[in-house]
Design a protein around this motif. Structure first.
Motif, PDB file in Angstrom:
ATOM      1  N   ALA A   1       0.827  -1.221   0.000  1.00 57.32           N
ATOM      2  CA  ALA A   1       0.000   0.000   0.000  1.00 57.32           C
ATOM      3  C   ALA A   1       0.855   1.262   0.000  1.00 57.32           C
ATOM      4  N   ALA A   2       2.179   1.126  -0.009  1.00 55.84           N
ATOM      5  CA  ALA A   2       3.041   2.322   0.010  1.00 55.84           C
ATOM      6  C   ALA A   2       2.726   3.201  -1.204  1.00 55.84           C
ATOM      7  N   GLY A   3       2.620   4.500  -1.006  1.00 47.59           N
ATOM      8  CA  GLY A   3       2.261   5.429  -2.085  1.00 47.59           C
ATOM      9  C   GLY A   3       3.293   5.395  -3.214  1.00 47.59           C
ATOM     10  N   PRO A   4       2.856   5.299  -4.463  1.00 48.72           N
ATOM     11  CA  PRO A   4       3.801   5.197  -5.582  1.00 48.72           C
ATOM     12  C   PRO A   4       4.744   6.391  -5.705  1.00 48.72           C
ATOM     13  N   MET A   5       4.261   7.624  -5.501  1.00 49.97           N
ATOM     14  CA  MET A   5       5.164   8.776  -5.644  1.00 49.97           C
ATOM     15  C   MET A   5       6.159   8.825  -4.478  1.00 49.97           C
TER      16      MET A   5
ATOM     17  N   GLY B   1       4.357  -0.658  -9.679  1.00 52.33           N
ATOM     18  CA  GLY B   1       3.015  -1.155 -10.013  1.00 52.33           C
ATOM     19  C   GLY B   1       2.894  -2.655  -9.790  1.00 52.33           C
ATOM     20  N   ARG B   2       3.916  -3.407 -10.193  1.00 47.43           N
ATOM     21  CA  ARG B   2       3.871  -4.876 -10.040  1.00 47.43           C
ATOM     22  C   ARG B   2       3.951  -5.268  -8.561  1.00 47.43           C
ATOM     23  N   HIS B   3       4.763  -4.519  -7.793  1.00 43.04           N
ATOM     24  CA  HIS B   3       4.886  -4.800  -6.355  1.00 43.04           C
ATOM     25  C   HIS B   3       3.541  -4.568  -5.671  1.00 43.04           C
ATOM     26  N   ARG B   4       2.858  -3.495  -6.027  1.00 44.87           N
ATOM     27  CA  ARG B   4       1.551  -3.180  -5.431  1.00 44.87           C
ATOM     28  C   ARG B   4       0.519  -4.235  -5.787  1.00 44.87           C
ATOM     29  N   ALA B   5       0.690  -4.846  -6.964  1.00 41.95           N
ATOM     30  CA  ALA B   5      -0.278  -5.867  -7.401  1.00 41.95           C
ATOM     31  C   ALA B   5       0.129  -7.271  -6.957  1.00 41.95           C
ATOM     32  N   GLY B   6       1.275  -7.355  -6.236  1.00 40.95           N
ATOM     33  CA  GLY B   6       1.719  -8.678  -5.762  1.00 40.95           C
ATOM     34  C   GLY B   6       2.211  -9.562  -6.892  1.00 40.95           C
ATOM     35  N   GLN B   7       2.690  -8.891  -7.981  1.00 40.40           N
ATOM     36  CA  GLN B   7       3.169  -9.671  -9.148  1.00 40.40           C
ATOM     37  C   GLN B   7       4.701  -9.673  -9.170  1.00 40.40           C
TER      38      GLN B   7
END
Ligand code: SDX
Length: 381
Positions: free
Chosen positions: A96-100, A144-150
């Motif tokens: 959930a860490a903010g992308p920016m 993006g991939r880390h946030r999606a667990g990919q």
């Protein structure tokens, strides 16, 4: 001149209308509503030049020859992979860490890991800039991939910056239309004069601080909703509206609440943002290609409704929202996409500032109290 300003009329809040320096990188002409990159109108470049060509133009001052372009793309391709410590750091973060905030931290970590971090020679800055421009799409896709667990993917050679990003995020080759769309998006957002994040980068460079500190600060500035985060907020606005039938209600409520329409208005352009027409056309084509023009339709009707209600023009972030959505990019990554494009502009401005530097330090008009006398602690009420 005295150290401080003395008259209220000297104050230009937000530095509005203040010419704070010279640049030969881009001209943001607010009255003619034109954007020029190193002498070329963006209309000359869109649909003709690639993002790699425009990046070279902005950084080095001229469009590349075929040989220069080949060398430039080889340089970018060879530096696209994430260093292992960056990957390891990313994987310690919560999904959930903010992308920016994550991107800001990764750029800062690049500085910590670079032994030449504090070498502010132009050659060293250029080397760092090329490395950062090359790797930022990989960093954003990895976020993006880390946030999606990919699992994270590795860049494939022989593919341009835009197509590489789409592959690294989605795990499949983009269509030619998708790759061209993102390439054009990157070109249109690559540079924009002394906007807040670029001016931030120049201010940091002005103290002879390092490239990574300047870029980290620029990412922090772009993160704000009045600047780069407006594209994410614009998508959230479209989602909240939900259908064209809800537009009038949304407009009236926003006006009544004295709230802002995200993706509308601009500090410099007194008319239409010259980038918006291109982004609108691309978003339309992408929507038609996926057979779902809903977000484009809401955008187009909202643009008309806000114009009728408040005579506000759209800016670069408005159609960026539906464009990025149609490319399957999660809304939370939208502002990091802006950073991907603007990395070239920030880098060019850091180099230009460093090449002919003067510390950036404006005056302030002091409006606080004067002549106060010290009161010992026991006597203060
Ligand atoms: C970018 O500088 C750049 O070049 C930036 C950028 C780039 O490429 O780097 O172009 C990218 O950041 C584009 C802007 C993205 N931000 C947004 O879309 C957020 C919404 N926009 C606004 O908050 C605003 O338009 C700004 C921040 C962009 C510009 O603000 P200004 O110049 O300080 O203008 P202002 O706030 O003084 O507004 C002037 C008037 C006000 O009306 P009054 O209160 O005087 O009656 O216009 C109104 C504002 O209320 N207004 C808006 C509005 N923008 C201005 N009203 C509703 N919605 C809006 N979006």
């Amino acid at each position: 001149m005295s150290e401080q300003a003395t008259q209220p009329e000297q104050v230009r809040k937000g530095l509005e209308g203040v010419v704070a320096g010279e640049t030969s990188i881009s001209d943001v002409d607010g009255h003619r509503c034109q954007l020029i990159y190193r002498g070329y109108h963006i209309d000359e470049l869109i649909g003709r030049a690639s993002y790699e060509e425009v990046g070279y133009l902005l950084l080095f001052g001229a469009l590349p020859t075929r040989a220069q372009l080949a060398e430039w793309t080889t340089q970018l391709e060879s530096q696209r992979a994430m260093d292992p410590p960056l990957t390891a750091f990313l994987q310690t973060l919560p999904k959930a860490a903010g992308p920016m905030a994550t991107l800001r931290s990764l750029v800062s970590l690049m500085g910590v890991l670079d032994p030449s971090e504090n070498d502010t020679s132009l050659e060293s800055i250029k080397r760092k800039a090329v490395r950062t421009i090359a790797v930022i799409p990989t960093l954003v896709a990895a976020i993006g991939r880390h946030r999606a667990g990919q699992p994270l993917l590795s860049p494939t050679p022989g593919v341009g910056q835009a197509a590489t990003f789409l592959y690294l995020l989605h795990g499949k080759e983009p269509t030619p239309l998708q790759a061209r769309a993102l390439d054009a998006y990157f070109i249109l957002l690559a540079d924009h004069g002394f906007n807040a994040s670029t001016f931030t980068a120049r201010t940091v460079t002005g103290t002879q601080s390092d490239y990574y500190s300047a870029i980290t600060a620029a990412v922090g500035s772009l993160k704000g909703p009045l600047h780069g985060a407006a594209n994410r907020k614009a998508m959230e606005m479209l989602t909240e509206i939900g259908s064209v039938e809800q537009i009038e209600h949304y407009v009236q409520r926003t006006l009544a609440d004295h709230k802002r329409f995200m993706g509308f208005g601009h500090r410099v352009y007194k008319g239409a943002d010259p980038r918006a027409k291109h982004l609108k056309e691309i978003a339309k084509r992408l929507g038609e290609s996926v057979g779902e023009t809903r977000w484009f339709d809401i955008s187009e009707r909202l643009q008309e409704a806000v114009w009728q209600a408040k005579k506000l023009y759209i800016n670069v972030d408005f159609y960026s929202a539906s464009l990025l959505h149609y490319l399957g990019i999660p809304t939370e990554l939208f502002t990091t996409m802006f950073a991907c494009a603007r990395m070239v502009g920030w880098s060019a401005h850091v180099l230009e500032q460093a090449a002919d530097n003067r510390l950036i330090r404006p005056l302030a008009l002091y409006i606080g109290p004067r002549e106060l006398k010290f009161v010992p602690l026991d006597h203060r009420k």
